[in-house]
Design an enzyme around this catalytic site. Structure first.
Site, PDB file in Angstrom:
ATOM      1  N   GLY A  12      99.408  74.007   0.964  1.00 45.18           N
ATOM      2  CA  GLY A  12      98.563  72.846   1.262  1.00 45.18           C
ATOM      3  C   GLY A  12      97.994  72.794   2.666  1.00 45.18           C
ATOM      4  O   GLY A  12      97.687  71.709   3.165  1.00 45.18           O
ATOM      5  N   ASN A  14      95.018  73.870   3.616  1.00 46.09           N
ATOM      6  CA  ASN A  14      93.630  73.385   3.541  1.00 46.09           C
ATOM      7  C   ASN A  14      93.614  71.882   3.296  1.00 46.09           C
ATOM      8  O   ASN A  14      92.813  71.161   3.891  1.00 46.09           O
ATOM      9  CB  ASN A  14      92.868  74.119   2.431  1.00 46.09           C
ATOM     10  CG  ASN A  14      92.291  75.432   2.921  1.00 46.09           C
ATOM     11  OD1 ASN A  14      91.328  75.446   3.685  1.00 46.09           O
ATOM     12  ND2 ASN A  14      92.902  76.533   2.518  1.00 46.09           N
ATOM     13  N   ARG A  61      96.175  75.502 -22.409  1.00 47.70           N
ATOM     14  CA  ARG A  61      95.289  75.156 -21.301  1.00 47.70           C
ATOM     15  C   ARG A  61      94.511  73.877 -21.554  1.00 47.70           C
ATOM     16  O   ARG A  61      94.328  73.059 -20.656  1.00 47.70           O
ATOM     17  CB  ARG A  61      94.283  76.284 -21.101  1.00 47.70           C
ATOM     18  CG  ARG A  61      94.587  77.138 -19.920  1.00 47.70           C
ATOM     19  CD  ARG A  61      93.467  78.142 -19.724  1.00 47.70           C
ATOM     20  NE  ARG A  61      94.006  79.470 -19.535  1.00 47.70           N
ATOM     21  CZ  ARG A  61      94.677  79.875 -18.465  1.00 47.70           C
ATOM     22  NH1 ARG A  61      94.907  79.041 -17.466  1.00 47.70           N
ATOM     23  NH2 ARG A  61      95.130  81.102 -18.368  1.00 47.70           N
ATOM     24  N   ARG A  87      95.587  77.416 -10.987  1.00 43.19           N
ATOM     25  CA  ARG A  87      95.435  77.433 -12.442  1.00 43.19           C
ATOM     26  C   ARG A  87      93.979  77.701 -12.773  1.00 43.19           C
ATOM     27  O   ARG A  87      93.083  77.162 -12.110  1.00 43.19           O
ATOM     28  CB  ARG A  87      95.822  76.082 -13.067  1.00 43.19           C
ATOM     29  CG  ARG A  87      97.217  75.629 -12.809  1.00 43.19           C
ATOM     30  CD  ARG A  87      98.286  76.563 -13.314  1.00 43.19           C
ATOM     31  NE  ARG A  87      98.244  76.767 -14.763  1.00 43.19           N
ATOM     32  CZ  ARG A  87      98.986  77.689 -15.394  1.00 43.19           C
ATOM     33  NH1 ARG A  87      99.767  78.499 -14.713  1.00 43.19           N
ATOM     34  NH2 ARG A  87      98.926  77.809 -16.700  1.00 43.19           N
ATOM     35  N   LEU A  89      90.887  76.949 -14.921  1.00 39.56           N
ATOM     36  CA  LEU A  89      90.493  75.742 -15.660  1.00 39.56           C
ATOM     37  C   LEU A  89      89.583  76.107 -16.829  1.00 39.56           C
ATOM     38  O   LEU A  89      88.824  77.082 -16.757  1.00 39.56           O
ATOM     39  CB  LEU A  89      89.780  74.784 -14.699  1.00 39.56           C
ATOM     40  CG  LEU A  89      90.675  74.329 -13.524  1.00 39.56           C
ATOM     41  CD1 LEU A  89      89.845  73.795 -12.368  1.00 39.56           C
ATOM     42  CD2 LEU A  89      91.674  73.275 -14.011  1.00 39.56           C
ATOM     43  N   HIS A 105      87.670  79.896  -1.360  1.00 35.84           N
ATOM     44  CA  HIS A 105      88.161  81.221  -1.748  1.00 35.84           C
ATOM     45  C   HIS A 105      88.227  82.115  -0.505  1.00 35.84           C
ATOM     46  O   HIS A 105      87.284  82.135   0.293  1.00 35.84           O
ATOM     47  CB  HIS A 105      87.216  81.825  -2.790  1.00 35.84           C
ATOM     48  CG  HIS A 105      87.685  83.149  -3.283  1.00 35.84           C
ATOM     49  ND1 HIS A 105      88.693  83.286  -4.206  1.00 35.84           N
ATOM     50  CD2 HIS A 105      87.317  84.407  -2.932  1.00 35.84           C
ATOM     51  CE1 HIS A 105      88.918  84.564  -4.424  1.00 35.84           C
ATOM     52  NE2 HIS A 105      88.096  85.271  -3.668  1.00 35.84           N
ATOM     53  N   THR A 137      81.963  76.861 -11.341  1.00 36.29           N
ATOM     54  CA  THR A 137      81.271  77.017 -12.622  1.00 36.29           C
ATOM     55  C   THR A 137      82.203  77.834 -13.521  1.00 36.29           C
ATOM     56  O   THR A 137      83.204  78.366 -13.037  1.00 36.29           O
ATOM     57  CB  THR A 137      79.918  77.735 -12.428  1.00 36.29           C
ATOM     58  OG1 THR A 137      80.167  78.966 -11.745  1.00 36.29           O
ATOM     59  CG2 THR A 137      78.938  76.894 -11.631  1.00 36.29           C
ATOM     60  N   LEU A 140      84.812  82.607 -13.068  1.00 41.84           N
ATOM     61  CA  LEU A 140      85.792  82.482 -11.984  1.00 41.84           C
ATOM     62  C   LEU A 140      85.244  83.037 -10.653  1.00 41.84           C
ATOM     63  O   LEU A 140      84.766  84.168 -10.605  1.00 41.84           O
ATOM     64  CB  LEU A 140      87.069  83.250 -12.378  1.00 41.84           C
ATOM     65  CG  LEU A 140      88.234  83.126 -11.397  1.00 41.84           C
ATOM     66  CD1 LEU A 140      88.830  81.731 -11.417  1.00 41.84           C
ATOM     67  CD2 LEU A 140      89.303  84.167 -11.713  1.00 41.84           C
ATOM     68  N   GLU A 170      88.801  78.818   7.072  1.00 44.68           N
ATOM     69  CA  GLU A 170      88.822  77.993   5.843  1.00 44.68           C
ATOM     70  C   GLU A 170      88.945  76.523   6.214  1.00 44.68           C
ATOM     71  O   GLU A 170      88.260  75.657   5.667  1.00 44.68           O
ATOM     72  CB  GLU A 170      90.002  78.386   4.947  1.00 44.68           C
ATOM     73  CG  GLU A 170      89.883  79.750   4.323  1.00 44.68           C
ATOM     74  CD  GLU A 170      91.023  80.034   3.344  1.00 44.68           C
ATOM     75  OE1 GLU A 170      91.486  79.108   2.668  1.00 44.68           O
ATOM     76  OE2 GLU A 170      91.439  81.201   3.249  1.00 44.68           O
TER      77      GLU A 170
END
Ligand code: GRF
Length: 212
Positions: A12, A14, A61, A87, A89, A105, A137, A140, A170
């Site tokens: 955590g 970020n 999922r 995870r 999505l 990323h 989007t 991935l 970041e």
């Protein structure tokens, strides 16, 4: 004032940087798929509402994503920021939050999607590496880019030293991206491209190793 929900799975840092940044929006909640995510404690000590949606409790999922969406929608956020959320999505989930869901990323996308980005960058001997904030989007790590930061890859770098240098950036660019989104200065347009009404575009070339 617009509001943001942050999704995490672990450390955590970020998330913490976002909590500490002076953002023009409210952090409505921090949600994790893991009860042991260290970031949850950091959020709690700052008085931010937290929730856990344990992925292991769901058969597939789709049912996990439905429970996650319900936890998010309780806060009706304008922005959902993935910050080390580990995870994948479903397309349905991603489409539901089109233009609101963003990710950070640790590479200069479209280079090095996926995991182990720093190891792969070092193996390839690239000289400039970095990080990317993008709209999420269905493909991935391939959504429209909002902002990137580049760092030099030093001769003696290890995955750890390179990761630390990228992470420092970041923390800066994620806050900047959210600032733009919350001020309505950046958005995802109908053509699925990142659009902006910012007139100034300051920036500088990074040449590494530097010229003599
Ligand atoms: C960061 O490197 C982020 O880019 C990636 O996962 C890492 C999360 O780190 N998606 P932290 O939990 O924010 O410290």
């Amino acid at each position: 004032m617009k509001s943001v929900v942050i999704l995490i799975s672990g450390r955590g840092s970020n998330m913490q940087a976002l909590l500490e940044a002076d953002l023009p929006c409210r952090i409505a909640a921090v949600i994790s798929n893991r009860a042991d995510a260290q970031g949850l404690e950091i959020a709690r000590t700052r008085g931010i509402p937290t929730a856990v949606v344990p992925h292991r409790d769901y058969a597939d999922r789709a049912s996990f994503d439905a429970a996650l969406a319900a936890a998010i929608d309780r806060h009706a956020p304008d922005v959902i920021a993935l910050a080390g959320f580990m995870r994948i999505l479903t397309d349905h989930f991603v489409e539901r939050y089109r233009g609101k869901l963003i990710n950070i990323h640790p590479s200069l996308l479209p280079a090095y999607p996926g995991i182990d980005t720093h190891e792969r960058a070092l193996r390839d001997g690239i000289k400039i590496h970095g990080c990317t904030v993008h709209f999420v989007t269905p493909t991935l790590d391939h959504g429209p880019i909002i902002i990137q930061a580049a760092v030099p890859v030093l001769r003696d770098d290890t995955p750890e030293s390179l990761s630390a240098r990228v992470l420092g950036e970041e923390h800066r660019v994620y806050a900047q991206a959210i600032r733009w989104l919350c001020r309505g200065q950046v958005w995802l347009n109908k053509e699925s491209r990142t659009a902006s009404d910012r007139l100034e575009q300051p920036g500088a070339a990074l040449v590494f190793p530097g010229l003599e």
